[in-house]
Enzyme design. Sequence first.
Site, mmCIF file in Angstrom:
data_model
loop_
_atom_site.group_PDB
_atom_site.id
_atom_site.type_symbol
_atom_site.label_atom_id
_atom_site.label_comp_id
_atom_site.label_asym_id
_atom_site.label_seq_id
_atom_site.Cartn_x
_atom_site.Cartn_y
_atom_site.Cartn_z
ATOM 1 N N ASP A 1 -46.268 44.986 30.611
ATOM 2 C CA ASP A 1 -46.194 44.901 29.146
ATOM 3 C C ASP A 1 -46.840 46.118 28.493
ATOM 4 O OD1 ASP A 1 -45.045 42.477 29.582
ATOM 5 O OD2 ASP A 1 -46.466 41.292 28.407
ATOM 6 N N SER B 1 -46.786 40.688 21.994
ATOM 7 C CA SER B 1 -47.750 40.861 20.901
ATOM 8 C C SER B 1 -49.125 41.259 21.442
ATOM 9 C CB SER B 1 -47.844 39.622 20.020
ATOM 10 O OG SER B 1 -48.380 38.554 20.740
ATOM 11 N N SER B 2 -49.512 40.723 22.593
ATOM 12 C CA SER B 2 -50.851 41.059 23.083
ATOM 13 C C SER B 2 -50.890 42.491 23.623
ATOM 14 C CB SER B 2 -51.339 40.032 24.103
ATOM 15 O OG SER B 2 -51.141 40.468 25.406
ATOM 16 N N ALA B 3 -49.810 42.945 24.245
ATOM 17 C CA ALA B 3 -49.780 44.335 24.712
ATOM 18 C C ALA B 3 -49.790 45.278 23.516
ATOM 19 C CB ALA B 3 -48.550 44.584 25.576
ATOM 20 N N ALA B 4 -49.051 44.918 22.464
ATOM 21 C CA ALA B 4 -49.012 45.769 21.266
ATOM 22 C C ALA B 4 -50.411 45.848 20.651
ATOM 23 C CB ALA B 4 -48.009 45.218 20.264
ATOM 24 N N PRO C 1 -43.723 38.039 16.820
ATOM 25 C CA PRO C 1 -44.124 36.634 16.939
ATOM 26 C C PRO C 1 -45.096 36.446 18.108
ATOM 27 C CG PRO C 1 -41.752 36.904 17.353
ATOM 28 C CD PRO C 1 -42.292 38.243 17.005
ATOM 29 N N GLY D 1 -43.444 35.870 24.255
ATOM 30 C CA GLY D 1 -42.889 36.741 25.291
ATOM 31 C C GLY D 1 -42.399 38.079 24.769
ATOM 32 N N LEU D 2 -42.760 38.449 23.533
ATOM 33 C CA LEU D 2 -42.269 39.719 22.991
ATOM 34 C C LEU D 2 -43.362 40.788 22.926
ATOM 35 C CD1 LEU D 2 -39.715 38.635 20.234
ATOM 36 C CD2 LEU D 2 -39.356 39.066 22.656
#
Length: 317
Positions: free
Chosen positions: A150, A106-109, A99, A103-104
């Site tokens: 992250d 997504s941008s680092a991934a 999502p 805070g999970l």
Amino acid sequence: MPALSASASGKTILFGEHAVVYGHPAIAVPLPDISLTVIVQALPNQKKIRIVNEGLDEDFLLDEKESENPYAFALETIRNYLKINHLPAMQLTITSNIPPESGLGSSAAFSVAITRAVTSFLGFRLALEDLNNIAFEIEKRQHGTPSGIDNTVVCFQKPIFFRRGQPVEFIITGKPMTLILANSGIRSLTKEVVDQIREKKNKETEFVDRIFDRIGSITINARLKIEQGDQGSIGQLMLENHHLLNELGLSLEKLDDLVETSMQSGAFGAKLCGSGKGGNVVALVPPEKSNNIEKALMETGAESCLVATIETNTGVR
Ligand code: PMV
């Protein structure tokens, strides 16, 4: 050239968010059950790079000079790092079940997966440190002043004890940890929240520094308790960390409710995670109570819940 695909997982921060931006330690774990994938395909006889991201309703030819575009600056960062002048025509197809703005990670991934996919496509085999360095540069352009936690946890895929500018340390957990991530459904932009905390720190320096010092001590203590597998103490420390983040104005009624519900239904502890002002609450729970706690969180208004187990040996299942 055959199509090439690379994925990167989500993550959650167990201790120390925000304080980590100012040199305090923080603890994060990867969440391999959620991930973002980038597929790269050659586009023979064409000149441009095509971006397809169905989740964001995007399908366009990239103007690489458009520096505000996240794909353009990610590719430019990769190109500069590899010291190559020109990227071939290719299609990047992005899919994700992390999502966004929650805070999970997504941008680092995105930063890690696009780097992994494009560099492999171009024939480079990067060391994890190089992958992490490039992803950090991409994160900087998205967020301004990220601590680097992250991209590091997403890159190394292990629980980490992280201090800005210092070599990453891996944590071996004394006992498997069952986490529930309860999504409030409220989106919040990391950059904006980090900017607000910076402003607050400029105005109320002593107050904010005192809170960050306390969060730093909690994090150091929490590392020990995680290594010992003392879940009761870890839970207590999570709650203390949550209350300190709340004092900084980072919680919301809904996040407090989700923390409260976790505790009332038997969690060891719970806190908001990531930048706050929305996003997720992370609860550490006894595995046998996980179904009931998840149900209670959904009844309290969580938009969705993700259950993740952090194993003791590799750190991740
Ligand atoms: O990206 P988020 O929302 O999980 O938050 C990142 C954690 C912060 O400490 C708030 C920022 C940072 O760069 O460490």
